[in-house]
Design a protein around this motif. Structure first.
Motif, PDB file in Angstrom:
ATOM      1  N   HIS A 107      21.776  54.670 -48.576  1.00 43.01           N
ATOM      2  CA  HIS A 107      23.006  54.181 -47.986  1.00 43.01           C
ATOM      3  C   HIS A 107      24.060  54.075 -49.081  1.00 43.01           C
ATOM      4  N   GLU A 108      25.226  54.624 -48.826  1.00 45.91           N
ATOM      5  CA  GLU A 108      26.291  54.630 -49.817  1.00 45.91           C
ATOM      6  C   GLU A 108      27.461  53.771 -49.347  1.00 45.91           C
ATOM      7  N   PHE A 109      27.897  52.890 -50.226  1.00 46.14           N
ATOM      8  CA  PHE A 109      29.027  52.004 -49.960  1.00 46.14           C
ATOM      9  C   PHE A 109      30.022  52.152 -51.118  1.00 46.14           C
ATOM     10  N   GLY A 110      30.805  53.220 -51.087  1.00 49.82           N
ATOM     11  CA  GLY A 110      31.726  53.469 -52.183  1.00 49.82           C
ATOM     12  C   GLY A 110      30.969  53.704 -53.470  1.00 49.82           C
ATOM     13  N   GLU A 111      31.151  52.814 -54.443  1.00 49.44           N
ATOM     14  CA  GLU A 111      30.492  52.937 -55.745  1.00 49.44           C
ATOM     15  C   GLU A 111      29.091  52.337 -55.755  1.00 49.44           C
ATOM     16  N   ASN A 145      31.960  42.680 -53.476  1.00 45.92           N
ATOM     17  CA  ASN A 145      31.923  41.241 -53.236  1.00 45.92           C
ATOM     18  C   ASN A 145      32.168  40.985 -51.758  1.00 45.92           C
ATOM     19  N   ASN A 146      31.725  41.928 -50.948  1.00 47.40           N
ATOM     20  CA  ASN A 146      31.915  41.878 -49.508  1.00 47.40           C
ATOM     21  C   ASN A 146      31.112  40.738 -48.905  1.00 47.40           C
ATOM     22  N   LEU A 147      31.694  40.053 -47.920  1.00 46.28           N
ATOM     23  CA  LEU A 147      31.023  38.913 -47.291  1.00 46.28           C
ATOM     24  C   LEU A 147      29.693  39.320 -46.675  1.00 46.28           C
ATOM     25  N   ASN A 282      26.278  48.008 -42.969  1.00 45.64           N
ATOM     26  CA  ASN A 282      26.725  49.384 -42.883  1.00 45.64           C
ATOM     27  C   ASN A 282      28.220  49.407 -43.166  1.00 45.64           C
ATOM     28  N   CYS A 283      28.759  50.562 -43.433  1.00 49.75           N
ATOM     29  CA  CYS A 283      30.159  50.654 -43.852  1.00 49.75           C
ATOM     30  C   CYS A 283      31.123  50.078 -42.809  1.00 49.75           C
ATOM     31  N   ASP A 284      30.824  50.284 -41.526  1.00 48.90           N
ATOM     32  CA  ASP A 284      31.747  49.839 -40.484  1.00 48.90           C
ATOM     33  C   ASP A 284      31.237  48.619 -39.716  1.00 48.90           C
ATOM     34  N   TYR A 285      30.263  47.884 -40.278  1.00 46.82           N
ATOM     35  CA  TYR A 285      29.707  46.724 -39.597  1.00 46.82           C
ATOM     36  C   TYR A 285      30.655  45.527 -39.665  1.00 46.82           C
ATOM     37  N   GLU A 286      30.598  44.735 -38.598  1.00 45.01           N
ATOM     38  CA  GLU A 286      31.182  43.411 -38.570  1.00 45.01           C
ATOM     39  C   GLU A 286      30.042  42.404 -38.450  1.00 45.01           C
TER      40      GLU A 286
END
Length: 365
Positions: A107-111, A145-147, A282-286
């Motif tokens: 799974h890739e999240f930017g860097e 530092n995503n919630l 995931n990248c688009d998860y809330e």
């Protein structure tokens, strides 16, 4: 760039003919475009029981994806020793990307890149079982530092805590993630500080084993219905159905089973931590998506436990080999695509996002 992976990730190796639950049967084996091009002119490997002369002729489109056409749910290239004829004749480079990578995911999240080993492979379950705890190795610079990542870290801490039962841990987890979904101002620090109070409240509540058993039994029938109809995983599902018929009508989870189940709690603490790591961001998860994934993980755990209970009540024992098989089986059966999970929850439950009380009914204590 930051690389994250379980500390046992690099120890994984396919156990090939020693595997008692081969990945070469009873699910879709995708064939990517590059592999399909190579297969157009590649002869069928020796020993394959088919008149088809080229590998390309062994593929078909199913649900919009090019896959290997299975024969009686088994890959046509699998030989009697559970070895792949493609690898034996041509080497790994002739395999599709799916076969080369499984059971790994990335799974890739930017860097940030996270590597995962999925528990739908017996060798992965063995690695989980042999590890002291589910730990991640992180290398490189952290740019996240995503919630959601911080919440996920807290949830993993909770399910890894062996001072709680897995059931208690999942009830705490679902309560906390539901609160994040309800209250946009809630912080991870406040949620962590409330864990003890939430756990004390749960410990003081009454749970009814018969109701939990009945609900899990209905979920077991519902989730396995299509597989039974299509004759998939029949070795395990038919045996489970036969065992169910042997049980008395008034059976439910009991102290005898719970003592036996306790022996496997360390494994399931690690299993739940790895599932939360793999599936809740995931990248688009809330936050609401995270709640739904926790529900799915809870269903997964409840179904594994239910099948283990049925086996234990009819056989009088529960061994690691059987538990491992049920983990692999349920992981494969519930490895739905994202849209399919949402469709299932929408069609089968009054609300897609559950109340805590219903989650507690499924999980029990």
């Amino acid at each position: 760039m930051m690389i994250v992976k379980p500390d046992f990730y690099d120890k994984f190796a396919c156990i090939a003919k020693e595997c008692d639950f081969t990945c070469c049967q009873e699910w879709k084996i995708a064939v990517d475009d590059d592999t399909a091009d190579k297969w157009k002119q590649t002869p069928t490997p020796a020993g394959t029981k088919s008149r088809r002369k080229k590998l390309e002729q062994f593929t078909q489109y199913k649900d919009g994806t090019r896959v290997i056409s299975l024969e009686n749910h088994v890959c046509p290239f699998l030989n009697e020793d559970k070895l792949c004829r493609l690898v034996m004749q041509y080497g790994d480079e002739m395999l599709s990307e799916t076969c080369q990578v499984f059971p790994r995911e990335k799974h890739e999240f930017g860097e940030r890149v996270e590597h995962i080993l999925m528990p739908c492979c017996p060798a992965v379950v063995d690695l989980l079982n042999e590890s002291k705890k589910f730990s991640l190795i992180e290398s490189g610079l952290e740019h996240q530092n995503n919630l959601l990542f911080r919440i996920r870290g807290l949830l993993m801490e909770i399910v890894a805590d062996e001072n709680m039962s897995c059931e208690e841990a999942m009830l705490v987890v679902f309560y906390i993630v539901s609160e994040f979904n309800r209250d946009a101002n809630l912080t991870v620090e406040c949620a962590r500080a409330a864990i003890g109070q939430i756990l004390d409240t749960i410990k003081g509540m009454s749970f009814y084993k018969k109701e939990t058993y009945n609900e899990c039994y209905e979920l077991f029938l519902d989730l396995t219905e299509n597989y039974c109809r299509e004759g998939m995983y029949s070795e395990y599902l038919e045996a489970a159905m036969n065992d169910v018929r042997e049980l008395e009508n008034e059976v439910c989870y009991d102290d005898e089973f719970e003592l036996e189940w306790d022996r496997f709690q360390p494994l399931f603490h690690k299993f739940l931590a790895q599932e939360i790591y793999a599936d809740t961001v995931n990248c688009d998860y809330e936050i609401s998506d995270m709640v739904i994934r926790i529900q799915w993980i809870g269903l997964e755990y409840a179904l594994i436990r239910h099948m283990c209970f049925i086996y234990f009540k009819t056989k009088g024992k529960l061994e690691y080999q059987q538990v491992r098989s049920y983990i692999v089986l349920v992981s494969r059966m519930m490895g739905y695509e994202e849209d399919d999970i949402y469709e299932y929850l929408e069609n089968c439950f009054e609300e897609m996002v559950w109340e805590w009380g219903y989650f507690a009914l499924v999980i029990g204590k």
